[in-house]
Design an enzyme around this catalytic site. Sequence first.
Site, PDB file in Angstrom:
ATOM      1  N   GLU A   1      48.004  19.931 -10.139  1.00 27.36           N
ATOM      2  CA  GLU A   1      47.874  21.013  -9.152  1.00 27.36           C
ATOM      3  C   GLU A   1      47.854  20.461  -7.725  1.00 27.36           C
ATOM      4  OE1 GLU A   1      45.426  24.545 -11.202  1.00 27.36           O
ATOM      5  OE2 GLU A   1      44.315  22.654 -11.248  1.00 27.36           O
TER       6      GLU A   1
ATOM      7  N   LYS B   1      35.407  24.749  -2.447  1.00 26.28           N
ATOM      8  CA  LYS B   1      35.868  24.126  -3.696  1.00 26.28           C
ATOM      9  C   LYS B   1      37.055  23.210  -3.406  1.00 26.28           C
ATOM     10  CE  LYS B   1      35.845  23.827  -8.307  1.00 26.28           C
ATOM     11  NZ  LYS B   1      36.634  24.567  -9.231  1.00 26.28           N
TER      12      LYS B   1
ATOM     13  N   ASN C   1      34.520  11.211 -13.282  1.00 30.85           N
ATOM     14  CA  ASN C   1      34.037  11.641 -11.955  1.00 30.85           C
ATOM     15  C   ASN C   1      32.920  10.747 -11.436  1.00 30.85           C
ATOM     16  OD1 ASN C   1      35.851  13.665 -12.316  1.00 30.85           O
ATOM     17  ND2 ASN C   1      34.358  15.330 -12.506  1.00 30.85           N
TER      18      ASN C   1
ATOM     19  N   GLY D   1      45.079  28.213 -21.922  1.00 31.97           N
ATOM     20  CA  GLY D   1      44.397  27.153 -21.178  1.00 31.97           C
ATOM     21  C   GLY D   1      42.938  27.020 -21.571  1.00 31.97           C
ATOM     22  N   ALA D   2      42.325  25.913 -21.113  1.00 36.27           N
ATOM     23  CA  ALA D   2      40.925  25.638 -21.450  1.00 36.27           C
ATOM     24  C   ALA D   2      40.003  26.726 -20.901  1.00 36.27           C
ATOM     25  CB  ALA D   2      40.528  24.269 -20.902  1.00 36.27           C
TER      26      ALA D   2
END
Length: 291
Positions: free
Chosen positions: A256, A174, A192, A10-11
Amino acid sequence: MLNLTIVGRGAIGTLLAARCIEQNIAFQMWWRDAVTTPLSITMKDGKQHQFQQGKGQAPDILILPLKAWQIAPALDEFAEHIPTSCCIALLHNGIGTETLALNAFPDNPLVRLTTNRAAKKQQDTVLETGYGNSQAGWLRTPGDQVKQETEALFNRLLSPCEWHRDIRIPLWNKLAINCVINPLTAIHNIANGGLQSPHYQQLIAQLLDEFLLVAQAEKLTFEKSDLEHNVSQVIAMTAENYSSMHQDIHFKRPTEIDYINGYLLQVAASHGITLTAHQALYAQIRQLESV
Ligand code: PAF
């Protein structure tokens, strides 16, 4: 010296590997044997690193910087091969894998982390896209020496890294940010910064009001003004970036959502609370995932 193992391609895992090189920390990466192509990363300062699959030494610290939905299968895969002394570290967006990890590894030290460091991945190439702080807390605490060594290691790897007695507070903080930014940017196909438009402000306020209802029911104290400030600060600081959920929908990967808005809905339901705005976003993301 602790043997640090980073799982997956993953990143954020690749970014951690690059941080290990920068910080002179020994590490290995583990991913499925069938994958032989190396991973490469370009850091914000232009430096480049390349990584190969590690040699398979037993880890002292196993970091799972995976998507939340990849954690359960990873825990199943590792449960039989990891010594009880090994510290397992979970690092992902959202909430909901902690109990799974505590049950799958009933004797291991367990640490939960969240980071505002950012990276994005396209095929086998990762780009570091943002600096940021990190938060950590123990789900199961080891003895003093292992605790000190592990905390010192994460303080270097994810600096600045703040340790919390109750990791739920930073995780919910978060969660509030991810509940707003991730589904909205994915649904409206915007970076964003697009959420700075007046068009989204009423909905953002409603999403945060609903979040607060659930947090209060969980006896977690947040001020609405702090949440509003945090969300708008992250939007401003990452204005050019595309959120992880935007990228997941764009590249037709699972999102997610179950661990972000889905988690909030699940906790709300356990208190008999209905969340209209989060439910609507959840349904829209599910629909986009099925296209
Ligand atoms: O998931 C993400 O993309 C990030 O957590 C955040 C903070 C929303 C910034 O894009």
